[in-house]
Design a protein around this motif. Structure first.
Motif, PDB file in Angstrom:
ATOM      1  N   GLN A   1       0.826  -1.214   0.000  1.00 14.29           N
ATOM      2  CA  GLN A   1       0.000   0.000   0.000  1.00 14.29           C
ATOM      3  C   GLN A   1       0.855   1.256   0.000  1.00 14.29           C
ATOM      4  O   GLN A   1       0.547   2.229  -0.694  1.00 14.29           O
ATOM      5  CB  GLN A   1      -0.924  -0.016   1.218  1.00 14.29           C
TER       6      GLN A   1
ATOM      7  N   TYR B   1       2.264   1.636  -3.470  1.00  8.51           N
ATOM      8  CA  TYR B   1       1.234   2.083  -4.414  1.00  8.51           C
ATOM      9  C   TYR B   1       0.939   3.575  -4.241  1.00  8.51           C
ATOM     10  O   TYR B   1       0.927   4.330  -5.226  1.00  8.51           O
ATOM     11  CB  TYR B   1      -0.056   1.270  -4.236  1.00  8.51           C
ATOM     12  N   TRP B   2       0.684   3.982  -3.004  1.00  7.20           N
ATOM     13  CA  TRP B   2       0.268   5.374  -2.803  1.00  7.20           C
ATOM     14  C   TRP B   2       1.389   6.356  -3.105  1.00  7.20           C
ATOM     15  O   TRP B   2       1.139   7.441  -3.623  1.00  7.20           O
ATOM     16  CB  TRP B   2      -0.294   5.577  -1.388  1.00  7.20           C
TER      17      TRP B   2
ATOM     18  N   ARG C   1       0.846   9.112  -6.002  1.00  4.91           N
ATOM     19  CA  ARG C   1       0.996  10.563  -5.779  1.00  4.91           C
ATOM     20  C   ARG C   1       2.072  11.142  -6.693  1.00  4.91           C
ATOM     21  O   ARG C   1       1.982  12.285  -7.119  1.00  4.91           O
ATOM     22  CB  ARG C   1       1.337  10.823  -4.311  1.00  4.91           C
TER      23      ARG C   1
ATOM     24  N   HIS D   1      -3.958   6.019 -11.330  1.00  4.14           N
ATOM     25  CA  HIS D   1      -3.898   4.623 -10.897  1.00  4.14           C
ATOM     26  C   HIS D   1      -3.090   3.719 -11.831  1.00  4.14           C
ATOM     27  O   HIS D   1      -2.242   2.949 -11.379  1.00  4.14           O
ATOM     28  CB  HIS D   1      -5.326   4.073 -10.762  1.00  4.14           C
TER      29      HIS D   1
ATOM     30  N   ALA E   1       0.578   4.324 -11.702  1.00  8.80           N
ATOM     31  CA  ALA E   1       1.058   3.866 -10.392  1.00  8.80           C
ATOM     32  C   ALA E   1       1.181   2.344 -10.371  1.00  8.80           C
ATOM     33  O   ALA E   1       2.156   1.790  -9.844  1.00  8.80           O
ATOM     34  CB  ALA E   1       0.109   4.322  -9.298  1.00  8.80           C
ATOM     35  N   ASP E   2       0.208   1.682 -10.980  1.00  9.75           N
ATOM     36  CA  ASP E   2       0.233   0.218 -11.023  1.00  9.75           C
ATOM     37  C   ASP E   2       1.470  -0.290 -11.769  1.00  9.75           C
ATOM     38  O   ASP E   2       2.118  -1.249 -11.344  1.00  9.75           O
ATOM     39  CB  ASP E   2      -1.050  -0.293 -11.688  1.00  9.75           C
TER      40      ASP E   2
ATOM     41  N   ILE F   1      -8.707  13.673  -3.529  1.00  4.00           N
ATOM     42  CA  ILE F   1      -7.419  13.118  -3.976  1.00  4.00           C
ATOM     43  C   ILE F   1      -7.117  13.545  -5.411  1.00  4.00           C
ATOM     44  O   ILE F   1      -6.000  13.945  -5.726  1.00  4.00           O
ATOM     45  CB  ILE F   1      -7.412  11.579  -3.818  1.00  4.00           C
TER      46      ILE F   1
ATOM     47  N   LEU G   1      -5.955  17.144  -5.568  1.00  4.99           N
ATOM     48  CA  LEU G   1      -4.557  17.277  -5.142  1.00  4.99           C
ATOM     49  C   LEU G   1      -3.599  16.666  -6.166  1.00  4.99           C
ATOM     50  O   LEU G   1      -2.510  17.190  -6.410  1.00  4.99           O
ATOM     51  CB  LEU G   1      -4.362  16.583  -3.798  1.00  4.99           C
TER      52      LEU G   1
ATOM     53  N   PHE H   1       7.445  16.906  -1.184  1.00  2.00           N
ATOM     54  CA  PHE H   1       6.119  17.287  -0.701  1.00  2.00           C
ATOM     55  C   PHE H   1       5.324  16.052  -0.261  1.00  2.00           C
ATOM     56  O   PHE H   1       4.715  16.045   0.816  1.00  2.00           O
ATOM     57  CB  PHE H   1       5.373  18.034  -1.815  1.00  2.00           C
TER      58      PHE H   1
ATOM     59  N   ASN I   1       4.328  15.368   3.609  1.00  2.00           N
ATOM     60  CA  ASN I   1       2.939  15.586   4.018  1.00  2.00           C
ATOM     61  C   ASN I   1       2.096  14.314   4.113  1.00  2.00           C
ATOM     62  O   ASN I   1       1.228  14.227   4.963  1.00  2.00           O
ATOM     63  CB  ASN I   1       2.264  16.573   3.070  1.00  2.00           C
ATOM     64  N   TYR I   2       2.351  13.369   3.251  1.00  2.00           N
ATOM     65  CA  TYR I   2       1.546  12.137   3.289  1.00  2.00           C
ATOM     66  C   TYR I   2       2.188  11.076   4.196  1.00  2.00           C
ATOM     67  O   TYR I   2       1.493  10.352   4.874  1.00  2.00           O
ATOM     68  CB  TYR I   2       1.377  11.543   1.886  1.00  2.00           C
TER      69      TYR I   2
ATOM     70  N   PHE J   1      -4.075  16.459   4.288  1.00  2.00           N
ATOM     71  CA  PHE J   1      -3.210  15.414   3.702  1.00  2.00           C
ATOM     72  C   PHE J   1      -3.235  14.134   4.533  1.00  2.00           C
ATOM     73  O   PHE J   1      -3.243  13.039   4.008  1.00  2.00           O
ATOM     74  CB  PHE J   1      -1.765  15.913   3.576  1.00  2.00           C
TER      75      PHE J   1
ATOM     76  N   ILE K   1      -6.367  12.078   3.932  1.00  2.00           N
ATOM     77  CA  ILE K   1      -6.453  11.301   2.681  1.00  2.00           C
ATOM     78  C   ILE K   1      -5.192  10.457   2.430  1.00  2.00           C
ATOM     79  O   ILE K   1      -5.015   9.891   1.366  1.00  2.00           O
ATOM     80  CB  ILE K   1      -6.718  12.214   1.451  1.00  2.00           C
ATOM     81  N   SER K   2      -4.342  10.367   3.443  1.00  2.00           N
ATOM     82  CA  SER K   2      -3.096   9.615   3.227  1.00  2.00           C
ATOM     83  C   SER K   2      -3.337   8.100   3.214  1.00  2.00           C
ATOM     84  O   SER K   2      -2.549   7.354   2.646  1.00  2.00           O
ATOM     85  CB  SER K   2      -2.063   9.975   4.295  1.00  2.00           C
TER      86      SER K   2
ATOM     87  N   TYR L   1      -7.788  -4.924  -5.806  1.00  2.55           N
ATOM     88  CA  TYR L   1      -6.558  -4.501  -6.482  1.00  2.55           C
ATOM     89  C   TYR L   1      -5.327  -4.971  -5.703  1.00  2.55           C
ATOM     90  O   TYR L   1      -4.417  -5.577  -6.285  1.00  2.55           O
ATOM     91  CB  TYR L   1      -6.532  -2.977  -6.660  1.00  2.55           C
ATOM     92  N   PHE L   2      -5.328  -4.717  -4.401  1.00  2.00           N
ATOM     93  CA  PHE L   2      -4.157  -5.095  -3.599  1.00  2.00           C
ATOM     94  C   PHE L   2      -4.032  -6.614  -3.443  1.00  2.00           C
ATOM     95  O   PHE L   2      -2.928  -7.135  -3.337  1.00  2.00           O
ATOM     96  CB  PHE L   2      -4.200  -4.397  -2.233  1.00  2.00           C
TER      97      PHE L   2
ATOM     98  N   ARG M   1      -0.219 -11.181  -9.770  1.00  2.00           N
ATOM     99  CA  ARG M   1       0.190 -10.582 -11.054  1.00  2.00           C
ATOM    100  C   ARG M   1       1.705 -10.494 -11.166  1.00  2.00           C
ATOM    101  O   ARG M   1       2.278 -10.726 -12.228  1.00  2.00           O
ATOM    102  CB  ARG M   1      -0.440  -9.187 -11.204  1.00  2.00           C
TER     103      ARG M   1
END
Lengths: 183, 204
Positions: free
Chosen positions: A31, A34-35, A39, A44, A47-48, A122, A125, A140, A144-145, B47, B50-51, B59-60, B66
């Motif tokens: 996760q 991915y995130w 970002r 998506h 990112a994938d 999201i 942003l 950034f 921040n995340y 932030f 939504i983090s 998907y995960f 995959r």
């Protein structure tokens, strides 16, 4: 932060030939990978692609991992590098119009975020983030995340703390301007 | 420096101690600055909210399968040139051995009519003559055989005349005798007997 002792065991198990140890590492960090990739790339599907690339690099390089940094930092380093490479490659493709607009719109339509309100926030942003340089975006996002310190960010990016602070300041100024424009 | 820039640096802890004290004095005195600071802190809090969003778990769940599928394909692609080369090399080896075996079979099936006289030694030649015996016909004798056969006769003549086995000796002898008159007195039947005797003498 990740549990280093557990990471140490998982990495050693994988080096000894236990393939399921790699799956456990992926489950633990997928996760975050991915995130961070999302970002950085802004959508998506891109990112994938980065996620799959990162996993491949991890799979091939994990045998050489000596725990000189934490596994967490190492994975972020790979993800950041692969994301910036992907962005540069994508920019070249878009410049020479190798990628058509229908593909871009398809990418935007793809969504895995279930809450519509969160999805909209999201996306807003993401759009703003795509308008700042990748190096500034990287700082950034990590600050921040991921709530990382400048020391951690400097370790991931391999740049000086002073440079990171400057990048962050420039990025934040620009993002605030862009967010205010959109309101 | 604009006020919003100062706010960013203040919250980020990038102001030195003097700048920080000065900013805090301004903050106490300015409700507008306090409002701006609250807005900025809320912006940063956004932030965090939504983090870690709620996402479609499918998907995960599919990331590892995959990835595994991808590395299997990659390893196949990596070894494909090796497989192609191995197949080609194996084919060449098989063809080589098939040809080699066929050659051996052909050699095993050779009979006296197809044997190469260029490669036989004296004892093999004798064996050939014994086995073929009366069946030898002049027109069936291979060219290589003819030269061998002549050399036997030649050798017998040298021996009979008691001279050295070389051309010069023969020339000397021929100079001494009038061979034409001797040959003229020998009819065909006698010649055959003489040749047959010579052959038998040499061979047996």
């Amino acid at each position: 932060m990740a549990d280093n002792s557990t990471d140490f065991e998982l990495v050693n198990n994988f080096i000894e030939g236990n393939e399921s140890a790699f799956n456990k590492i992926v489950l633990k960090y997928q996760q975050k990978i991915y995130w961070h990739a999302r970002r950085m790339t802004g959508n998506h599907l891109d990112a994938d692609e980065v996620v799959q690339d990162v996993l491949l690099v991890m799979y091939n390089k994990l045998k050489d991992f000596k725990f000189q940094s934490s596994l967490y930092t190492w994975i972020y380093k790979i993800t950041s590098t692969r994301s910036i490479n992907f962005i540069n490659h994508r920019k070249v493709k878009q410049t020479f119009s190798f990628e058509d607009q229908s593909e871009n719109s398809m990418r935007k339509e793809d969504r895995i975020i279930e809450n519509i309100e969160t999805h909209e926030k999201i996306e807003k942003l993401e759009r703003a983030l795509q308008r700042i340089p990748p190096k500034q975006r990287e700082v950034f996002v990590l600050k921040n995340y991921e709530q990382m310190t400048y020391e951690e960010i400097a370790e991931i990016t391999g740049k000086s703390i002073g440079g990171m602070k400057s990048n962050y300041f420039q990025a934040m100024k620009k993002i605030m301007e862009l967010m205010n424009e959109n309101e | 420096m604009k006020m919003n820039e100062k706010i960013i640096l203040y919250v980020d802890g990038q102001l030195d101690i003097n700048e920080q004290v000065k900013f805090e004095e301004e903050l106490v005195a300015s409700p507008d600055l306090q409002k701006q600071l609250r807005y900025y802190k809320n912006f940063l809090k956004g932030f965090e909210e939504i983090s870690d969003p709620e996402v479609d778990g499918r998907y995960f769940n599919n990331i590892i399968p995959r990835f595994r599928e991808r590395i299997e394909k990659k390893s196949y692609r990596k070894f494909r040139p090796v497989l192609v080369f191995s197949s080609a090399f194996s084919t060449v080896i098989i063809v080589f051995f098939v040809l080699l075996i066929n050659k051996n079979i052909t050699n095993d099936n050779l009979d006296y009519n197809t044997i190469s006289f260029n490669n036989v030694n004296q004892s093999e030649l004798n064996e050939y003559l014994v086995n073929s015996n009366d069946q030898i016909l002049t027109n069936n004798i291979p060219v290589s055989m003819e030269s061998q056969y002549d050399s036997i006769i030649e050798g017998a003549i040298y021996s009979e005349l008691n001279i050295l086995n070389n051309e010069q000796s023969m020339v000397n002898v021929l100079n001494k005798f009038d061979f034409n008159s001797i040959i003229a007195t020998v009819d065909l039947q006698e010649a055959n007997v003489i040749y047959a005797d010579l052959i038998n003498k040499k061979l047996y």
